[in-house]
Design an enzyme around this catalytic site. Structure first.
Site, PDB file in Angstrom:
ATOM      1  N   HIS A  44       0.855  -1.191   0.000  1.00  0.00           N
ATOM      2  CA  HIS A  44       0.000   0.000   0.000  1.00  0.00           C
ATOM      3  C   HIS A  44       0.891   1.242   0.000  1.00  0.00           C
ATOM      4  CE1 HIS A  44      -2.263   3.096   2.473  1.00  0.00           C
ATOM      5  NE2 HIS A  44      -2.969   2.998   1.357  1.00  0.00           N
ATOM      6  N   HIS A 119       2.365  11.462  -1.184  1.00  0.00           N
ATOM      7  CA  HIS A 119       1.510  11.035  -0.071  1.00  0.00           C
ATOM      8  C   HIS A 119       1.683  12.056   1.050  1.00  0.00           C
ATOM      9  CE1 HIS A 119       0.000   7.962   3.045  1.00  0.00           C
ATOM     10  NE2 HIS A 119      -1.019   8.405   2.339  1.00  0.00           N
TER      11      HIS A 119
END
Length: 317
Positions: A44, A119
């Site tokens: 992930h 991110h």
């Protein structure tokens, strides 16, 4: 499973490299099984082993977190880093460990013509990382990867097409174009020397047969900080028949919102949530089987934990 070694300090954390050629070494009976019926370990936010704490806060960041940076500056970025990093292994080490599905978030960057991972903080340049993955595939010609580009920030149609050209140039003939997913077997891929399935979750994909659309994958994601609720969600979705022509991904992750992070300013994703999510997710997987309505792609944060890869690949025995 052969080739897997473990740490002396923590038998639940698998060392790498452990499974550099697991697809090549699968039993012959699985060579004609579609990829969406194999158990495939994935990571992930695969790229977050590097995030630049000196960069600007990314466009994917909530306003509450942006306000923190305005007040606390570099100290706030340290907090963002601790709650944004989901992996510790490089792409090469993830591949050696057995990861074959990669989860990507992409962004343009003001003042740069390059494309970056994102991110909350900017990561590395994407092109160099794709070249690293391609280099591994060159050395392991029977291994196949699924690259899922599923979030984009600050990219117009022209930028998308420029970036897609980079992907095509990097992997070339290794890219498997859109097909009936039930024909997507290792035998077929090996015969055609295909090693890369590129999922590109943007409407521009309609102009490119080389890329697979968002509709080819269902990602099961509980969006909770409670591991019990995560498992309840998985049990519900696992009992529902999925379309036969899709990949199925289970994301064994717990996800904080801005309020959760601010209330745990001195904490981290790894210590506060990953430590709870990983053992529960792996225990849930141990009770499942791969197959048409079974387990397919599984992703997790810090994929070296809890014998995750060992358990997923064990479903292919």
């Amino acid at each position: 499973m052969a080739g897997v070694t473990e740490t002396k300090n923590d038998p639940k954390n698998v060392l790498y490299p452990g499974n550099p050629d697991w697809m090549k070494n699968l039993s012959e009976s699985l060579h004609t099984t579609p990829l969406n019926e194999l158990a495939i370990p994935g990571s992930h936010d695969s790229f977050t082993f590097f995030l630049d704490k000196t960069s600007d806060v990314g466009p994917d960041t909530s306003q509450a977190i942006r306000d923190l940076v305005k007040v606390f500056g570099g100290m706030a970025k340290d907090v963002i880093f601790k709650w944004s990093q989901t992996q510790s292994l490089s792409f090469a080490d993830q591949l050696k460990a057995g990861i074959r599905y990669f989860d990507f978030r992409i962004a343009s960057k003001p003042g740069s013509e390059d494309t970056y991972f994102i991110h909350c903080l900017y990561g590395s340049k994407v092109e160099a990382s794709l070249q690293e993955i391609n280099g591994y595939l060159e050395e392991h010609p029977k291994e196949v990867v699924i690259l899922d580009f599923n979030h984009f920030y600050g990219m117009n149609e022209s930028m998308h097409k420029q970036f897609m050209a980079v992907i095509l140039e990097t992997f070339g003939a290794k890219i498997c174009p859109q097909k009936d997913i039930k024909t997507l077997t290792l035998d077929m891929l090996w015969q055609n020397k295909f090693q890369v399935v590129v999922i590109y979750q943007d409407d521009v994909v309609k102009d490119f047969d080389q890329f697979w659309p968002a509709s080819c994958i269902q990602s099961q994601y509980a969006n909770t900080t409670d591991p019990a609720k995560m498992v309840q969600f998985f049990e519900k979705t696992h009992s529902e028949n999925r379309p036969a022509n899709t990949f199925q991904s289970y994301q064994g992750i717990l996800t904080p919102d801005a309020t959760y992070i601010i209330s745990r300013f001195s904490g981290s994703l790894k210590n506060d949530l990953v430590a709870k999510a990983c053992p529960v997710f792996v225990q849930w997987l141990k009770k499942k089987k791969r197959g048409n309505n079974g387990i397919n792609i599984c992703t997790m944060d810090f994929i070296e934990k809890e014998n995750f890869i060992f358990e997923v690949l064990g479903m292919n025995k």
